[in-house]
Design a protein around this motif. Structure first.
Motif, mmCIF file in Angstrom:
data_model
loop_
_atom_site.group_PDB
_atom_site.id
_atom_site.type_symbol
_atom_site.label_atom_id
_atom_site.label_comp_id
_atom_site.label_asym_id
_atom_site.label_seq_id
_atom_site.Cartn_x
_atom_site.Cartn_y
_atom_site.Cartn_z
ATOM 1 N N ALA A 74 0.828 -1.205 0.000
ATOM 2 C CA ALA A 74 0.000 0.000 0.000
ATOM 3 C C ALA A 74 0.865 1.258 0.000
ATOM 4 C CB ALA A 74 -0.918 -0.014 1.222
ATOM 5 N N ARG A 75 2.008 1.182 0.633
ATOM 6 C CA ARG A 75 2.850 2.357 0.735
ATOM 7 C C ARG A 75 3.681 2.563 -0.536
ATOM 8 N NH1 ARG A 75 5.538 3.762 6.255
ATOM 9 N NH2 ARG A 75 7.068 5.317 5.669
ATOM 10 N N PHE A 76 4.175 1.478 -1.107
ATOM 11 C CA PHE A 76 5.065 1.593 -2.266
ATOM 12 C C PHE A 76 4.288 1.830 -3.556
ATOM 13 C CE2 PHE A 76 8.262 -1.505 -0.093
ATOM 14 C CZ PHE A 76 8.540 -0.534 0.853
ATOM 15 N N TRP A 77 3.196 1.096 -3.704
ATOM 16 C CA TRP A 77 2.455 1.170 -4.967
ATOM 17 C C TRP A 77 0.976 1.382 -4.669
ATOM 18 C CZ3 TRP A 77 5.725 -3.077 -3.900
ATOM 19 C CH2 TRP A 77 7.004 -2.965 -4.462
ATOM 20 N N PRO A 78 0.639 2.531 -4.098
ATOM 21 C CA PRO A 78 -0.762 2.742 -3.675
ATOM 22 C C PRO A 78 -1.719 2.582 -4.847
ATOM 23 C CG PRO A 78 0.515 4.792 -3.571
ATOM 24 C CD PRO A 78 1.483 3.689 -3.837
ATOM 25 N N GLY A 79 -2.777 1.812 -4.625
ATOM 26 C CA GLY A 79 -3.809 1.662 -5.645
ATOM 27 C C GLY A 79 -3.441 0.718 -6.780
ATOM 28 N N ARG A 80 -2.292 0.107 -6.755
ATOM 29 C CA ARG A 80 -1.900 -0.816 -7.829
ATOM 30 C C ARG A 80 -1.506 -2.164 -7.254
ATOM 31 N NH1 ARG A 80 0.429 2.416 -12.093
ATOM 32 N NH2 ARG A 80 0.106 4.608 -11.580
ATOM 33 N N SER A 81 -1.442 -3.132 -8.134
ATOM 34 C CA SER A 81 -0.979 -4.447 -7.696
ATOM 35 C C SER A 81 0.539 -4.401 -7.521
ATOM 36 C CB SER A 81 -1.352 -5.507 -8.728
ATOM 37 O OG SER A 81 -0.597 -6.676 -8.480
ATOM 38 N N ALA A 82 1.002 -5.023 -6.455
ATOM 39 C CA ALA A 82 2.438 -5.022 -6.195
ATOM 40 C C ALA A 82 3.164 -6.093 -7.007
ATOM 41 C CB ALA A 82 2.686 -5.256 -4.712
ATOM 42 N N LEU A 83 2.411 -7.078 -7.487
ATOM 43 C CA LEU A 83 3.046 -8.200 -8.187
ATOM 44 C C LEU A 83 3.770 -7.712 -9.440
ATOM 45 C CD1 LEU A 83 0.268 -10.931 -7.855
ATOM 46 C CD2 LEU A 83 2.317 -10.578 -6.446
ATOM 47 N N GLY A 84 5.006 -8.185 -9.610
ATOM 48 C CA GLY A 84 5.796 -7.801 -10.786
ATOM 49 C C GLY A 84 6.544 -6.499 -10.610
ATOM 50 N N ARG A 85 6.215 -5.749 -9.542
ATOM 51 C CA ARG A 85 6.960 -4.507 -9.272
ATOM 52 C C ARG A 85 8.341 -4.838 -8.724
ATOM 53 N NH1 ARG A 85 4.871 -0.010 -11.527
ATOM 54 N NH2 ARG A 85 2.690 -0.462 -11.907
ATOM 55 N N ARG A 86 9.198 -3.804 -8.662
ATOM 56 C CA ARG A 86 10.557 -4.082 -8.217
ATOM 57 C C ARG A 86 10.962 -3.181 -7.053
ATOM 58 N NH1 ARG A 86 15.052 -4.706 -12.142
ATOM 59 N NH2 ARG A 86 14.669 -2.530 -12.683
ATOM 60 N N VAL A 87 11.707 -3.748 -6.131
ATOM 61 C CA VAL A 87 12.287 -2.957 -5.036
ATOM 62 C C VAL A 87 13.796 -3.144 -5.047
ATOM 63 C CG1 VAL A 87 10.344 -2.882 -3.420
ATOM 64 C CG2 VAL A 87 11.823 -4.888 -3.453
ATOM 65 N N PHE A 88 14.507 -2.077 -4.675
ATOM 66 C CA PHE A 88 15.958 -2.151 -4.570
ATOM 67 C C PHE A 88 16.315 -2.188 -3.081
ATOM 68 C CE2 PHE A 88 20.293 -0.604 -4.397
ATOM 69 C CZ PHE A 88 20.887 -1.231 -5.491
ATOM 70 N N VAL A 89 17.063 -3.195 -2.665
ATOM 71 C CA VAL A 89 17.399 -3.357 -1.257
ATOM 72 C C VAL A 89 18.907 -3.307 -1.084
ATOM 73 C CG1 VAL A 89 17.360 -4.995 0.661
ATOM 74 C CG2 VAL A 89 15.326 -4.682 -0.747
ATOM 75 N N GLY A 90 19.358 -2.550 -0.087
ATOM 76 C CA GLY A 90 20.790 -2.475 0.208
ATOM 77 C C GLY A 90 21.398 -1.193 -0.345
ATOM 78 N N ASP A 91 22.680 -1.001 -0.094
ATOM 79 C CA ASP A 91 23.312 0.205 -0.629
ATOM 80 C C ASP A 91 23.702 -0.023 -2.082
ATOM 81 O OD1 ASP A 91 25.759 -1.200 -0.564
ATOM 82 O OD2 ASP A 91 25.995 -0.674 1.564
#
Lengths: 891, 110
Positions: free
Chosen positions: A652-669
């Motif tokens: 809900a926070r990263f992709w409000p109103g959209r499906s999170a599936l298939g989206r991408r997150v970057f983790v780490g430095d």
């Protein structure tokens, strides 16, 4: 003055002796009168007659003399009391039921009153406690099922902002539960005593002096200062046997943070036995100084309590307004940190009464309702009894007792009953207080729930009031009816019309009683089911029965992360193979920078999200439901597409109103980080146990992480009924690692709270069951009495040829009509009560579960239908069996 | 003893009894007799009012009753003034005198 008192008291206690004295005095006077008359020349006979004439009626004289005693009314009341005692003894059944009903009602109310007294009125055992406040930071939106929200304090980083920018406080001190793991090892067992932080001035701020040694001083927090600790009293007793020579002794412990090595603290003091401050998750065994470094380490932990003392002249409302304004300012200047968080200045006692506080007003109303049902019971019984005694009252009236005197007689009887009930209630209160203490944790903060003079006075007051209330109806009836009507009533009340009229009050009472019981049962059931629903519905996972072990890498294992990873996986596989284990999973929790393909970025230092690496069995073991996409599989390993699962809060926070599936997150430095593709969304997360609210969490497969951290958590869920599998699991860990690990139950931190929720539910249901029982007793009494009073009418009907079934049906119909009225009234009442409850509960993080309600209500109605049926059927059948001639002649 | 009998004014019996007892302890009978004698027969305090009055005074702590033997060797209840009763007598007396004075002024006014 005191002499007058004594004379009157003596007069009261030695009445017969005084009367005798008075007689003697009068006799002397009379004798002298006679002597004088004889001296004047009368014959003794004449002299005596003249003297008698002069003296008048000695009885009247005595009455007059007695009337001058100002305590005459008390004398009469004592007479009434004696009479009441006799008449109560004559009907032991009535007396027992009435006294027990009242006793339970009064006992319930006063027990709850003593709880509220400890929660709300008695000062906390700290210096200048009335000006102490608790400054908190909580999620603005109430999070359902967030148990920890009620305990959330303020993080050190926020505290620095708050106390740096406000002017309301004369001082503050900080206490906090450490999330560090102190491990004391002896042989094969690892102990992890709970450790709390206290700012150096904390104990002085509260006016608490150590029992032995010294409290902390500011020098203890300087960097390079030798580490020191204070012992909690219980830990001092259990581990050191209360040895006074413990001061100066050194304690070696394993420090999991930073260096992960053995470290040493010196014991400088022991806290007094009565000192309690924060025992969520167990009473602290050790207290260590809260230094700047510790504040930095725990910058984002909410398990800190910031206690502040208001400056003289500053009200809590003013401090709260100032803080709210500051919160609004912070939310705009630093939204990542502070948007969605609310600040509040609360009375310090709320810190201690949170869990109890939620239910207390409801508990109060429920106990008041129990008392009401009890009063209605007794009032009904009393009314019936007064009717039955109409003849006796009429006779007394005819013999010259004034109506006021008759009412007073009833009143004294009612108050006597009330006081007997009160005595019974006081006994029950003693038991109730005894039982309530472990439930409400006030005792753990130096405020045990106890009986004192005020509460006993409350019992006395309630008893008298109850006594008066129970006789209101009979008294009104006695006052309204005149003698002729009452004498006439002797005949009339057995006829249909008279009986109907006289029965109206009793029927109304029964209806109200039924309504009260229904409201009570549904209200208590509603609340009870709410308490119970906390456990599984809202946490987002199921911690029950799960054990966690903290696997900490040793020095050589740290140098070879691959080997360490192999080791923990072997531990997991070994644990999973143990018979009776339904799941075992690993988790490696980290704080990392996160950004998304939408440009949303959060630095690791911020409070969210957390990134945690888990193995495929994690979601099943902790029972975290996957609501979209898939979970991890063994195919998600090094070399394949890097994947992630996020919780709903993150989606809900990263992709409000959209499906999170298939989206991408970057983790780490940017050097070692990587883009991950979201393949699944979970409904909950295990973090909700530790942090307020559902905050964003990003999960990644442990197999895709290059190096596992030095602190790994192993979760083990025993299969149902196999809680005994744990020792075997512990043995596996010992064998693989070569050392024991520290085990704790995952829900241990909150199991006591959850257990208390269940206890609360049980208490409420007990209350409700008792109320139903009381109401059933009262209704039975009223209805059965109403039917038996119509014996004469039944006799006439039978004599005129009515069939028995017809008469029975008539009686049962009447009972059911009354029941219908009560049920309707109760239904309305229950709906209203529910609305009140819901309004009350929306102010907390709990919600009203409506599910169980209709069944409870219906069940109670069925019970009452049965009661009314039996109560009309039995006496009516008995009445129809009696020879009509005898029925007509009775009375 | 030739005077005509007059009724006692409301509330004066207490004062009379207190005054009589100032001379020393007395029993109920003696009190009725002495009131009659001292008032030259004007006040006849009967048996029906003296005993309630004594009770009232005892109740308030102004007199104290005690059983004792008379000259004729019979048991009788003797009453004596308490210190509080003495004070009360003075107060009552002043009040009564103020009343008499004011009453006199009214009767003599033209």
């Amino acid at each position: 003055m005191s002499r007058g008192w004594l004379v009157r008291l003596k007069a009261l206690l030695r009445r017969e002796a005084i009367e005798a004295e008075f007689d003697e005095e009068l006799r002397y006077h009379l004798d002298r009168e006679v002597e004088r008359n004889v001296a004047r020349g009368m014959t003794p006979e004449e002299a005596r007659r003249a003297a008698r004439r002069a003296v008048g009626d000695p009885t009247r004289l005595k009455e007059e003399a007695r009337a001058t005693w100002r305590w005459r009314w008390l004398d009469e009341v004592l007479q009434d009391l004696r009479y009441a005692g006799r008449s109560l003894r004559r009907s032991p059944g009535f007396t027992a039921v009435a006294v027990l009903s009242l006793g339970f009602g009064i006992g319930a109310t006063t027990t709850v009153f003593s709880v509220i007294d400890a929660l709300d009125f008695r000062p906390l055992p700290f210096q200048d406690a009335s000006r102490l406040v608790w400054v908190t930071e909580t999620p603005s939106k109430k999070v359902q099922g967030c148990v920890v929200c009620d305990y959330a304090g303020m993080s050190p980083a926020t505290a620095a902002e708050v106390f740096g920018r406000t002017r309301s406080y004369a001082g503050f001190a900080v206490e906090g539960r450490s999330t560090r793991i102190f491990q004391l090892r002896t042989g094969n067992t690892v102990e992890s005593p709970s450790v709390s932080f206290a700012s150096p001035g904390f104990f002085r701020f509260l006016g608490v002096r150590p029992l032995l040694g010294r409290a902390f001083v500011p020098e203890d927090t300087l960097s390079g200062a030798p580490p020191v600790a204070l012992l909690g009293y219980a830990f001092w007793q259990s581990r050191f046997g209360g040895d006074p020579g413990v001061i100066g002794r050194r304690l070696d412990y394993f420090d999991d943070f930073g260096d992960s090595k053995m470290a040493t603290v010196t014991i400088v003091g022991v806290l007094p036995e009565g000192f309690r401050f924060n025992d969520v998750g167990g009473r602290p065994a050790l207290w260590v100084p809260y230094s700047r470094q510790e504040a930095g380490r725990h910058a984002r932990s909410w398990l800190f309590t910031d206690v502040a003392r208001l400056r003289p002249g500053v009200t809590r409302a003013a401090a709260d307004a100032e803080l709210t304004a500051l919160g609004a300012h912070l939310a705009t200047s630093n939204p990542d940190e502070y948007d969605g968080w609310s600040f509040a200045v609360r009375p310090l006692r709320e810190r201690f009464g949170v869990d109890a506080g939620r239910g207390r007003s409801t508990l109060f109303w429920i106990s008041a309702l129990v008392l009401l049902v009890a009063i209605l019971n007794v009032a009904g019984l009393f009314l019936a009894r007064t009717d039955a005694r109409a003849g006796e009252l009429a006779a007394r009236s005819a013999l010259g007792a004034s109506r006021v005197r008759l009412v007073r007689l009833l009143l004294v009887e009612g108050i006597a009953l009330g006081l007997l009930g009160g005595a019974c209630g006081a006994l029950l209160t003693v038991a109730g207080v005894h039982a309530a203490n472990p439930w409400f944790r006030m005792a753990e903060f130096g405020l045990p729930i106890r009986l004192d003079g005020r509460i006993l006075a409350f019992v006395g007051g309630v008893s008298v009031l109850v006594g008066v209330l129970t006789v209101v109806l009979p008294a009104i009836r006695t006052l309204r009816s005149d003698l002729a009507a009452r004498l006439g009533g002797l005949a009339a009340r057995t006829t249909s019309r008279g009986g109907a009229r006289a029965g109206r009050g009793a029927r109304l009472l029964s209806s109200v009683q039924i309504a009260g019981a229904l409201v009570l049962v549904t209200g208590a059931g509603l609340l009870g089911s709410d308490f119970l629903s906390v456990r599984y519905v809202d946490l987002g996972f199921d911690p029950s029965g799960v054990q966690e072990a903290l696997l900490i890498a040793g020095t050589e294992e740290r140098s070879s992360p691959q080997e360490w990873q192999g080791l923990v996986e072997r531990v997991r596989d070994g644990a999973a193979r143990v018979a009776g284990v339904s799941g075992a999973a690993l988790e490696d929790w980290a704080i990392e920078d996160v950004r998304t393909d939408r440009g949303y970025a959060i630095a690791a230092s911020n409070r969210s999200p957390s990134v945690t690496s888990v193995d495929p069995s994690y979601f099943a073991t902790l029972r975290i439901p996957i609501v979209a996409g898939r979970g991890f599989t063994s195919a998600d390993r090094a070399g394949t597409t890097l994947v992630a699962i996020v919780n709903e809060a993150a989606a809900a926070r990263f992709w409000p109103g959209r499906s999170a599936l298939g989206r991408r997150v970057f983790v780490g430095d940017s050097a070692s980080g990587a883009w991950l593709t979201v393949v699944g969304v979970t409904a909950g997360d295990a973090e909700s146990l530790r942090r307020p609210g559902h905050l964003p969490v990003v999960y990644r497969p442990l197999a895709q992480v290059s190096a596992v951290g030095s602190l790994v958590t192993l979760y083990v869920r025993p299969a149902k009924g196999h809680a005994g599998a744990l020792p075997a699991v512990q043995a596996v860990v010992r064998r693989v690692l070569g050392r024991p690990a520290f085990w704790q139950s995952l829900d241990g931190f909150f199991s006591s709270i959850l257990a208390r929720e269940r206890d609360n539910a049980l208490a409420l249901n007990l209350f409700a069951a008792f109320a139903l029982l009381l109401a059933a007793m009262g209704v039975y009494g009223n209805v059965a009495y109403g039917v038996s009073r119509r014996r004469r009418e039944i006799g006439i009907r039978m004599a005129l040829g009515a069939r028995r079934e017809g008469v029975l049906a008539l009686m049962v119909r009447g009972g059911m009509r009354m029941l219908a009225g009560g049920v309707l009234l109760g239904f309305g009442g229950a709906l209203m009560f529910r609305r009140v409850l819901r309004a009350f509960m929306s102010s907390t993080s709990f919600r009203a579960t409506d599910l169980a309600n209709p069944w409870l209500f219906a069940g109670s109605v069925v019970v009452l239908v049965l009661v009314v049926l039996v109560a009309t059927w039995l006496p009516a059948r008995r009445a129809t069996r009696v020879d009509p001639v005898i029925a007509l002649r009775s009375e | 003893m030739g005077g005509k009998k007059i009724d006692l004014l409301q509330g004066t019996l207490d004062l009379i009894v207190l005054k009589m007892l100032r001379a020393g302890p007395a029993n109920g009978w003696q009190l009725t007799q002495s009131i009659q004698v001292v008032s030259e027969g004007a006040f006849e305090v009967n048996y029906g009012s003296i005993y309630p009055a004594l009770r009232r005074l005892e109740d308030r702590g102004w007199v104290k009753g005690r059983w004792a033997t008379t000259e004729s060797n019979r048991r009788a209840r003797f009453y004596e003034l308490t210190p509080a009763g003495r004070k009360q007598l003075t107060a009552e007396r002043e009040r009564w005198e103020r009343f008499l004075h004011a009453f006199g002024l009214i009767l003599e006014a033209d």
